[in-house]
Scaffold this motif. Structure first.
Motif, PDB file in Angstrom:
ATOM      1  N   LYS A  44      66.224  79.749  -5.079  1.00 57.67           N
ATOM      2  CA  LYS A  44      67.521  79.340  -4.773  1.00 57.67           C
ATOM      3  C   LYS A  44      68.508  79.708  -6.003  1.00 57.67           C
ATOM      4  O   LYS A  44      68.739  80.075  -6.113  1.00 57.67           O
ATOM      5  N   ILE A  45      67.832  80.194  -7.397  1.00 52.49           N
ATOM      6  CA  ILE A  45      68.923  80.464  -8.525  1.00 52.49           C
ATOM      7  C   ILE A  45      68.215  81.667  -7.959  1.00 52.49           C
ATOM      8  O   ILE A  45      70.292  82.052  -8.250  1.00 52.49           O
ATOM      9  N   THR A  47      69.759  71.497 -11.672  1.00 55.89           N
ATOM     10  CA  THR A  47      69.926  72.135 -10.044  1.00 55.89           C
ATOM     11  C   THR A  47      70.242  73.176  -9.849  1.00 55.89           C
ATOM     12  O   THR A  47      71.496  74.324 -10.527  1.00 55.89           O
ATOM     13  N   ALA A  48      70.392  73.395  -8.762  1.00 58.43           N
ATOM     14  CA  ALA A  48      71.331  74.507  -7.711  1.00 58.43           C
ATOM     15  C   ALA A  48      71.437  74.051  -6.097  1.00 58.43           C
ATOM     16  O   ALA A  48      71.002  72.966  -6.067  1.00 58.43           O
ATOM     17  N   LEU A  97      77.687  73.081  -8.165  1.00 64.17           N
ATOM     18  CA  LEU A  97      76.213  72.764  -8.488  1.00 64.17           C
ATOM     19  C   LEU A  97      75.979  70.909  -8.321  1.00 64.17           C
ATOM     20  O   LEU A  97      77.375  70.423  -9.131  1.00 64.17           O
ATOM     21  N   ARG A 135      73.053  81.233 -10.229  1.00 61.57           N
ATOM     22  CA  ARG A 135      73.728  80.471 -11.018  1.00 61.57           C
ATOM     23  C   ARG A 135      72.968  79.309 -11.359  1.00 61.57           C
ATOM     24  O   ARG A 135      71.992  78.615  -9.382  1.00 61.57           O
ATOM     25  N   PHE A 136      72.996  78.463 -11.829  1.00 56.88           N
ATOM     26  CA  PHE A 136      72.605  77.276 -12.032  1.00 56.88           C
ATOM     27  C   PHE A 136      72.865  76.377 -12.953  1.00 56.88           C
ATOM     28  O   PHE A 136      73.278  76.791 -13.774  1.00 56.88           O
ATOM     29  N   LEU A 192      62.429  75.413  -6.716  1.00 56.37           N
ATOM     30  CA  LEU A 192      63.326  76.154  -7.508  1.00 56.37           C
ATOM     31  C   LEU A 192      64.023  77.591  -7.426  1.00 56.37           C
ATOM     32  O   LEU A 192      65.629  77.629  -7.513  1.00 56.37           O
ATOM     33  N   SER A 207      69.926  83.021 -20.154  1.00 54.13           N
ATOM     34  CA  SER A 207      71.170  83.257 -18.411  1.00 54.13           C
ATOM     35  C   SER A 207      72.521  82.746 -19.805  1.00 54.13           C
ATOM     36  O   SER A 207      72.645  82.072 -20.601  1.00 54.13           O
ATOM     37  N   THR A 266      71.543  82.682  -5.170  1.00 47.52           N
ATOM     38  CA  THR A 266      72.227  82.165  -5.327  1.00 47.52           C
ATOM     39  C   THR A 266      73.419  82.118  -6.995  1.00 47.52           C
ATOM     40  O   THR A 266      74.314  83.069  -6.844  1.00 47.52           O
ATOM     41  N   ALA A 272      71.900  75.312  -2.344  1.00 46.74           N
ATOM     42  CA  ALA A 272      72.243  76.654  -1.246  1.00 46.74           C
ATOM     43  C   ALA A 272      71.432  75.220  -0.299  1.00 46.74           C
ATOM     44  O   ALA A 272      71.104  74.788   0.198  1.00 46.74           O
TER      45      ALA A 272
END
Length: 174
Positions: A60-61, A22-23, A102, A66-67, A57, A130, A64, A25
């Motif tokens: 968006k990661i 998930t993220a 998140l 992060r996820f 997705l 990551s 941002t 945004a």
């Protein structure tokens, strides 16, 4: 030359863990089901996931930085299916809340907050190497796995969960 069908049929026999990545945004939650979660390193703690280059997705990661990883447990096949579907609002059918900015699924047995450090191209996917910034909610639950094109669980672990600790120790001592 290996055909796509041969490769897919072979890989169908490889069980993979199931998670929802998930993220957040533009003030909205976004997520997708993955079967590519793997541990990469202990020092520092790192994981890998793979996302299709066309994944909605992925940008968006990247934006941002992060996820979240919601590790799913047995009995959450419907959640995995919902986040793998093309529906517009994948979060409509699940309980979730914001944790460290998140989207976190309320009933997921495990949770990671991840910071992608490197993106590596691998064919039609991008591998995200990551750093794990936080681990939470890792509780003993039978895992949801995907194998032979079906969701299921590791049955020996599921059976042990329904057995008392005393019975498990007695069985081990035999």
């Amino acid at each position: 030359m290996v055909t796509e069908r041969e490769f897919k049929d072979f890989m169908a026999d490889v069980c993979t863990p199931v998670a929802v990545v998930t993220a957040m945004a533009d003030g909205r939650p976004h997520g997708t089901t993955v079967g590519s979660l793997a541990s990469l390193s202990l020092r520092p703690p790192m994981v890998t996931i793979a996302l299709d280059h066309r994944s909605a997705l992925l940008p968006k990661i990247r934006r941002t930085g992060r996820f979240g990883v919601n590790l799913l447990g047995a009995g959450q096949a419907a959640v995995a299916g919902a986040f793998a579907s093309p529906v517009a609002d994948r979060f409509a059918e699940v309980e979730w809340y914001v944790d460290e900015g998140l989207p976190r699924l309320r009933d997921a047995p495990g949770w990671l907050v991840c910071l992608p450090k490197r993106f590596v191209t691998g064919g039609d996917h991008l591998l995200l190497l990551s750093l794990v910034a936080r681990v939470s909610g890792a509780r003993a639950a039978a895992p949801l796995v995907y194998g032979r094109r079906m969701f299921g669980t590791h049955s020996a672990f599921a059976d042990r969960q329904n057995t008392s600790i005393t019975d498990q120790i007695a069985a081990f001592a035999r």
